[in-house]
Design an enzyme around this catalytic site. Sequence first.
Site, PDB file in Angstrom:
ATOM      1  N   SER A   1      -0.513  -7.284  -4.708  1.00 46.94           N
ATOM      2  CA  SER A   1       0.846  -6.887  -4.346  1.00 46.94           C
ATOM      3  C   SER A   1       1.773  -6.910  -5.562  1.00 46.94           C
ATOM      4  O   SER A   1       1.575  -6.150  -6.503  1.00 46.94           O
ATOM      5  CB  SER A   1       1.372  -7.770  -3.219  1.00 46.94           C
ATOM      6  OG  SER A   1       2.557  -7.255  -2.675  1.00 46.94           O
TER       7      SER A   1
ATOM      8  N   ASP B   1       1.957  -2.261  -4.905  1.00 48.10           N
ATOM      9  CA  ASP B   1       1.021  -1.713  -3.922  1.00 48.10           C
ATOM     10  C   ASP B   1       1.746  -1.014  -2.781  1.00 48.10           C
ATOM     11  O   ASP B   1       1.126  -0.612  -1.801  1.00 48.10           O
ATOM     12  CB  ASP B   1       0.068  -2.780  -3.396  1.00 48.10           C
ATOM     13  CG  ASP B   1       0.738  -3.789  -2.480  1.00 48.10           C
ATOM     14  OD1 ASP B   1       1.946  -4.050  -2.675  1.00 48.10           O
ATOM     15  OD2 ASP B   1       0.066  -4.331  -1.567  1.00 48.10           O
TER      16      ASP B   1
ATOM     17  N   ASP C   1       3.762  -1.849  -0.390  1.00 50.32           N
ATOM     18  CA  ASP C   1       3.948  -2.349   0.967  1.00 50.32           C
ATOM     19  C   ASP C   1       5.340  -2.941   1.163  1.00 50.32           C
ATOM     20  O   ASP C   1       5.722  -3.269   2.285  1.00 50.32           O
ATOM     21  CB  ASP C   1       2.854  -3.357   1.361  1.00 50.32           C
ATOM     22  CG  ASP C   1       2.881  -4.646   0.563  1.00 50.32           C
ATOM     23  OD1 ASP C   1       3.609  -4.723  -0.450  1.00 50.32           O
ATOM     24  OD2 ASP C   1       2.160  -5.582   0.946  1.00 50.32           O
TER      25      ASP C   1
END
Length: 576
Positions: free
Chosen positions: A141, A300, A302
Amino acid sequence: MAHEVAEWIAGDPDPRDRAALRSLPTDGPELAARFAAPLAFGTAGLRGPLRAGPAGMNTAVVLRATAGLASYLRRRGESRARVVVGCDARHGSAVFARAAAEVLAAAGFDVVAFPEPLPTPVTAFAVRALDAAAGVQITASHNPAGDNGYKVYLRGGAQLVPPADRAIEEAIAAAGPAAGIARTPLPGNTDRGSAEPDRRCAALVESYLQRASRVLGGAGAAGPLRIALTPVHGVGGAPAVEALRRAGFADVHVVDEQFAPDPDFPTAPRPNPEEPGVTDRLLALARRVDADVAIALDPDADRCALGVPDRDGWRMLRGDETGPLLGEHILRTPGPGAESTAPSTTAPEPLVATTVVSSTLLGRIAAAHGTRYRTTLTGFKWLVRAADDVPGARLVYAYEEAIGMCVDPEAVADKDGISAAVALCRMAARLRAGGRSIPGELDRLAREFGVHAGRQFSVRPDTADDAVRLMRRLRRNAPFRLGGVAVDCEDLARRDDALRTDALVLASPDDASGPAVRLVIRPSGTEPTVKAYAEVAFLPAAEPGALDMEALAARRADADVLLRGVADDARRLLTP
């Protein structure tokens, strides 16, 4: 420990990692750290530094983790089921994803392996869309460049929760040496980049982009909007631009220096949009092109952060500003696709959720709309399950203070920065078309539900044992006042429901007069850190909308002063 080290080296298939371990002094602290304990599933999967040994992210750890996952799935009767494998563009991600795919293929699973780095929410979407038994995403992440991780989704596309995580860890421990784990190369050859393309992958990416572009009202923008965007050297740039284009937002300007994936994160050593300096280039671009909004994704993709032009210039909103603001907009407008969030006698009632460390504002908004509301433990693995034990309810929106939002739970059962970016831009365009603005909406929420101010900070104890001792000391000596306001202490470790966890909540009583104060202290689930989340709220005492701009500014100033006092007291609490 010498026998454990020798056994690991003998079973490590990577010659570079074997050499790295052999080069370390046998009685030194570095070798001890690499064998202190194996990586464990935390808030968002396995995560750790790129280094050899069981306490790092490396090929041997990935092979054993995947063998453990395969064993767990077989025991659940999922033999030969479909499994999705994806990765971001970090150092080692492609190699680790190939290793995971090859172990699963050798174990007899139907492996759908994305041939190029893609956002984490695409993998979550694919697991759900294919009704796959599981999914693996190689990502850390927004961690620094030296880290990587291993994220697992189970059927339905949600992340692991107990007892599945512990069962997989037990299977990993029984997996044996990594070099002995069977692997079947992907079609083509062993070079992931040269593998024969799986047509299912292209179709899945297309389906994801179509769905993401239609959140909050279907195709077409609500009006013209100029957008500045950065993916912070991650994999979200091109997919986000394409999703926005399909949603009707073609006027997108990107931060060139941060647009292409770069695992070194040269302009952002800590590539989290919440970190100081990470969005400086984005805000400069927004000013230069006279943008309406600024969007920052983490590497990433998200998570999504929103920047707006405010009275004092451009600024990035906190997650606890963006989250409630978007939640309130969703409750006023159609939900994902063309569905409505309004209750009916035939459809499930909508439910919104946030975590115990996030602002209390969303709960007040939900109550005003007559919408069901839940508070969960930290992490989207809990948030997306918020409606599971609420009969007749359906999750329509969830957010966490760390700029994570789930705006289409029926498609992506996890946080999704790209669909959140589309939703935020639709919200901004609708406000602009009606002569309103995002700062103006924040003012309206403050008048109607009270001024809420928050801050998050953390300390990094020298060792994990120091963190345990810190939490033990706090339990013995919890304060009675924060910022001069009386507070009660609730130890969530003593609860017997879904909120049981290692955390303390210091909060003013519900029936107390004056401002509300709240401080949540918990150890991190992904790094050796103890985190504190402070919030103060001046709730409206008069009719909603009674505060004029001058009075609202004064109330915000009072909240900032009180928040500083609470934060100062909290830092003293966390000082060893």
